[in-house]
Design an enzyme around this catalytic site. Structure first.
Site, short mmCIF file in Angstrom:
data_model
loop_
_atom_site.label_atom_id
_atom_site.label_comp_id
_atom_site.label_asym_id
_atom_site.label_seq_id
_atom_site.Cartn_x
_atom_site.Cartn_y
_atom_site.Cartn_z
CG ASP A 81 35.55 55.77 35.98
OD1 ASP A 81 35.47 55.14 36.36
OD2 ASP A 81 36.83 55.19 35.62
CD GLU A 82 38.13 54.00 39.69
OE1 GLU A 82 38.05 53.14 40.43
OE2 GLU A 82 39.27 53.27 38.54
CB SER A 83 31.60 58.31 41.87
OG SER A 83 31.20 56.34 42.05
CD GLN A 84 35.37 53.08 43.52
OE1 GLN A 84 34.47 53.26 42.94
NE2 GLN A 84 36.64 52.48 42.84
CB CYS A 134 29.19 34.84 40.16
SG CYS A 134 30.46 33.70 40.79
CB CYS A 165 27.50 30.27 39.70
SG CYS A 165 26.66 31.53 40.24
CB CYS A 175 27.09 35.64 43.13
SG CYS A 175 27.33 34.04 43.74
CG HIS A 178 30.10 31.40 44.11
ND1 HIS A 178 29.46 31.15 43.91
CD2 HIS A 178 30.34 29.35 44.78
CE1 HIS A 178 28.94 29.77 42.69
NE2 HIS A 178 29.49 28.82 43.79
ZN LIG Z 1 28.76 32.83 41.97
#
Ligand SMILES: [Zn+2]
Length: 174
Positions: free
Chosen positions: A57-60, A115, A117, A152, A155
């Protein structure tokens, strides 16, 4: 199945060495930092008891070298490795771990978030206590009163542009 679970030492939201899902499941986990030799740790654990799978996990937060170590686990120890993490930081830049996983992984699965939206949320916005978006600063900030929200691309950049003195793209805002 005998699975070895890792999470980043940097993430202490769930207490030391735990991976938790938002639906309430949790499990203890080994911790990795930038100095951890993942290949050797996995090789040693596999010698004690044969491993069927590695879940990270948290591979970033992996380094380029650690992604290479995990590739070596897959290709030479024949243990499948599943990594879960964020693609980009709040600045819209790739994390080091994500960059090399995107480049070298056998299979990529995108988990969809939405998102406000309704569009696919593929960006992470970092907001301060007053709800203003950050656009720069350190890549990794744990704790504090900041909030991270998934939005997104449209936004994301709209929020960044509104909080900035100059236009980001050089075009007038809508
Ligand atoms: Zn959006």
């Amino acid at each position: 199945m005998h699975t070895l679970i890792f999470t980043a030492e940097i993430d202490d939201r769930y207490g030391k060495g735990r991976v938790a899902s938002r639906i309430g499941l949790s499990s203890s986990a080994a911790l990795f930092s930038k100095e951890t030799d993942l290949f050797n740790e996995i090789k040693q654990a596999n010698e004690v008891q044969a491993l069927h799978c590695i879940l990270l996990d948290e591979s970033q937060f992996l380094t380029r070298e650690q992604v290479k170590q995990l590739i070596y686990v897959t290709d030479h120890l024949n243990i499948p490795v599943l990594c879960y993490g964020l693609r980009t930081d709040f600045r819209g830049e790739l994390f080091e771990g994500s960059l090399y996983l995107l480049a070298w992984a056998d299979k990529l699965v995108e988990l969809k978030t939405v998102c406000h939206c309704g569009r696919k949320a593929n960006m992470v916005l970092r907001l301060d206590a007053e709800g203003r978006p950050f656009h720069d600063g350190a890549q990794v900030v744990i704790g504090g009163n900041d909030k991270y929200i998934s939005v997104c691309r449209k936004h994301y950049w709209q929020a960044i542009e509104q909080g900035s003195e100059q236009a980001i793209f050089g075009y007038p805002a809508e």
